[in-house]
Design a protein around this motif. Sequence first.
Motif, PDB file in Angstrom:
ATOM      1  N   LEU A  98       0.826  -1.211   0.000  1.00  0.00           N
ATOM      2  CA  LEU A  98       0.000   0.000   0.000  1.00  0.00           C
ATOM      3  C   LEU A  98       0.861   1.262   0.000  1.00  0.00           C
ATOM      4  CD1 LEU A  98      -2.940   1.038   0.205  1.00  0.00           C
ATOM      5  CD2 LEU A  98      -2.691   0.941   2.700  1.00  0.00           C
ATOM      6  N   TYR A  99       2.109   1.142   0.501  1.00  0.00           N
ATOM      7  CA  TYR A  99       2.999   2.293   0.607  1.00  0.00           C
ATOM      8  C   TYR A  99       4.342   2.000  -0.057  1.00  0.00           C
ATOM      9  CZ  TYR A  99      -0.305   3.452   4.330  1.00  0.00           C
ATOM     10  OH  TYR A  99      -1.440   3.712   5.048  1.00  0.00           O
ATOM     11  N   ASN A 100       5.046   3.057  -0.414  1.00  0.00           N
ATOM     12  CA  ASN A 100       6.403   2.922  -0.947  1.00  0.00           C
ATOM     13  C   ASN A 100       7.350   2.424   0.141  1.00  0.00           C
ATOM     14  OD1 ASN A 100       5.885   3.794  -3.604  1.00  0.00           O
ATOM     15  ND2 ASN A 100       6.017   5.941  -2.980  1.00  0.00           N
ATOM     16  N   ARG A 101       8.401   1.749  -0.293  1.00  0.00           N
ATOM     17  CA  ARG A 101       9.450   1.246   0.598  1.00  0.00           C
ATOM     18  C   ARG A 101       8.873   0.372   1.723  1.00  0.00           C
ATOM     19  NH1 ARG A 101      13.702   0.967  -1.938  1.00  0.00           N
ATOM     20  NH2 ARG A 101      14.885   0.897   0.023  1.00  0.00           N
ATOM     21  N   THR A 102       7.994  -0.547   1.351  1.00  0.00           N
ATOM     22  CA  THR A 102       7.426  -1.500   2.303  1.00  0.00           C
ATOM     23  C   THR A 102       8.327  -2.725   2.388  1.00  0.00           C
ATOM     24  OG1 THR A 102       5.151  -0.794   1.866  1.00  0.00           O
ATOM     25  CG2 THR A 102       5.449  -2.986   2.837  1.00  0.00           C
ATOM     26  N   THR A 103       8.896  -2.973   3.561  1.00  0.00           N
ATOM     27  CA  THR A 103       9.765  -4.134   3.757  1.00  0.00           C
ATOM     28  C   THR A 103       8.924  -5.344   4.155  1.00  0.00           C
ATOM     29  OG1 THR A 103      11.607  -2.732   4.452  1.00  0.00           O
ATOM     30  CG2 THR A 103      11.727  -5.069   5.039  1.00  0.00           C
ATOM     31  N   VAL A 104       9.052  -6.409   3.365  1.00  0.00           N
ATOM     32  CA  VAL A 104       8.302  -7.644   3.613  1.00  0.00           C
ATOM     33  C   VAL A 104       9.287  -8.725   4.053  1.00  0.00           C
ATOM     34  CG1 VAL A 104       6.789  -9.407   2.626  1.00  0.00           C
ATOM     35  CG2 VAL A 104       6.601  -7.022   1.871  1.00  0.00           C
ATOM     36  N   GLU A 105       9.028  -9.326   5.211  1.00  0.00           N
ATOM     37  CA  GLU A 105       9.868 -10.411   5.718  1.00  0.00           C
ATOM     38  C   GLU A 105       9.016 -11.672   5.851  1.00  0.00           C
ATOM     39  OE1 GLU A 105      11.588  -9.120   9.356  1.00  0.00           O
ATOM     40  OE2 GLU A 105      12.855  -7.591   8.425  1.00  0.00           O
ATOM     41  N   ILE A 106       9.463 -12.758   5.231  1.00  0.00           N
ATOM     42  CA  ILE A 106       8.719 -14.019   5.238  1.00  0.00           C
ATOM     43  C   ILE A 106       9.600 -15.112   5.832  1.00  0.00           C
ATOM     44  CG2 ILE A 106       7.502 -15.728   3.823  1.00  0.00           C
ATOM     45  CD1 ILE A 106       7.187 -13.542   1.689  1.00  0.00           C
ATOM     46  N   THR A 107       9.064 -15.834   6.823  1.00  0.00           N
ATOM     47  CA  THR A 107       9.751 -16.990   7.380  1.00  0.00           C
ATOM     48  C   THR A 107       9.027 -18.238   6.870  1.00  0.00           C
ATOM     49  OG1 THR A 107      10.384 -15.793   9.384  1.00  0.00           O
ATOM     50  CG2 THR A 107      10.453 -18.207   9.474  1.00  0.00           C
ATOM     51  N   PHE A 108       9.735 -19.073   6.114  1.00  0.00           N
ATOM     52  CA  PHE A 108       9.108 -20.231   5.487  1.00  0.00           C
ATOM     53  C   PHE A 108       9.043 -21.408   6.458  1.00  0.00           C
ATOM     54  CE2 PHE A 108      10.830 -17.974   1.716  1.00  0.00           C
ATOM     55  CZ  PHE A 108       9.619 -17.781   1.050  1.00  0.00           C
ATOM     56  N   LYS A 109       7.964 -22.155   6.338  1.00  0.00           N
ATOM     57  CA  LYS A 109       7.780 -23.382   7.104  1.00  0.00           C
ATOM     58  C   LYS A 109       7.396 -24.482   6.120  1.00  0.00           C
ATOM     59  CE  LYS A 109       7.437 -25.879  10.837  1.00  0.00           C
ATOM     60  NZ  LYS A 109       8.636 -26.207  11.643  1.00  0.00           N
ATOM     61  N   PHE A 110       8.365 -25.337   5.781  1.00  0.00           N
ATOM     62  CA  PHE A 110       8.133 -26.404   4.820  1.00  0.00           C
ATOM     63  C   PHE A 110       8.070 -27.747   5.529  1.00  0.00           C
ATOM     64  CE2 PHE A 110      10.633 -23.528   1.768  1.00  0.00           C
ATOM     65  CZ  PHE A 110       9.483 -22.879   1.390  1.00  0.00           C
ATOM     66  N   LYS A 111       7.079 -28.539   5.166  1.00  0.00           N
ATOM     67  CA  LYS A 111       6.861 -29.821   5.813  1.00  0.00           C
ATOM     68  C   LYS A 111       8.015 -30.792   5.574  1.00  0.00           C
ATOM     69  CE  LYS A 111       3.425 -33.531   6.031  1.00  0.00           C
ATOM     70  NZ  LYS A 111       2.125 -33.997   5.505  1.00  0.00           N
TER      71      LYS A 111
END
Length: 307
Positions: free
Chosen positions: A257-270
């Motif tokens: 929705l905004y500029n310079r949005t930092t997205v952090e994703i922690t993956f959980k794989f079976k």
Amino acid sequence: METKKTVWLRAFFLKMLVTCSRCDQWPSPTDIKKSESDTLQTVLSLLQQHIIDQDVKMKNLAEELSAVKKMLSQCDVTTSSSKTIEPMDTLNSTKPEKGGDMTVPSSTSTSSTTTVTPSTTKAPRIIGSRGSEFLILFMMNHPFAHGNLTIYLTSIDETTVKILTSPHLNTNIKLVNNFTSSFTLTLPRDIVCEYLTVEPKGLILQTSELSTVTIFDRFYTSSNDGTLIIPTQKLSNKYIISSTDPNRYSQFAIGALYNRTTVEITFKFKANTPLTIQGKSYSDGDNFTVILERFETLQIAHTTEPL
């Protein structure tokens, strides 16, 4: 300041002294001790009752405070931000078209820009799924899907709707339109997100009155997936994503929705099967970070197991 009970006690002692001064004979030491004992017992009872009364008052105040906090937490709080999207009263000079349905053809746009200005309009109270601003994206349905992409709006009052897009989007979807009760907008399929790619395919829809927005993604003629869009005023910045064993893909998408949005994703794989994004491999427990600009989207998909 003396309380009523304190004044009553002082009057009690005074009355006792006056009574004694009028006696023909002073009481015996035993009577005096008994009288003092009775008086002290009365004072003790009054003090104990006073303590009980204060305790009840404190409990009542604690309950009232808890109720106020609960009501406050349920209220929608609107804060000013330098990232505020331009208000509806800054609509461009294009005269709105009357109508209920509209189809946007595929075309190219090279120089369109969007100006962001601070909002000075008091935001309306958001009730349920109704709102005045919505962030919309269409996820990849199936590589061979060719059905319609549709936005369906409803509102109680006559409403002006405005759609904003990135100046880098190849499809021109910008519009301003007035509608009463309901409005349907059909979009081209080239705004659908691609897998594992950052793209400027997000849409921001603004309405002058509280509205409800639902999007539909038709796959051939056998299905029509619908999603109720949550207003931006109720969005968060932290999510837990659940999934099941996929028949084809386990997937989710993110829009900024905004500029310079930092997205952090922690993956959980079976089964800890690696996932490759932008040339880098990620396994169970790994963190992926990406910075998105306003309108940019990213769809994550895994073909072998739940995310």
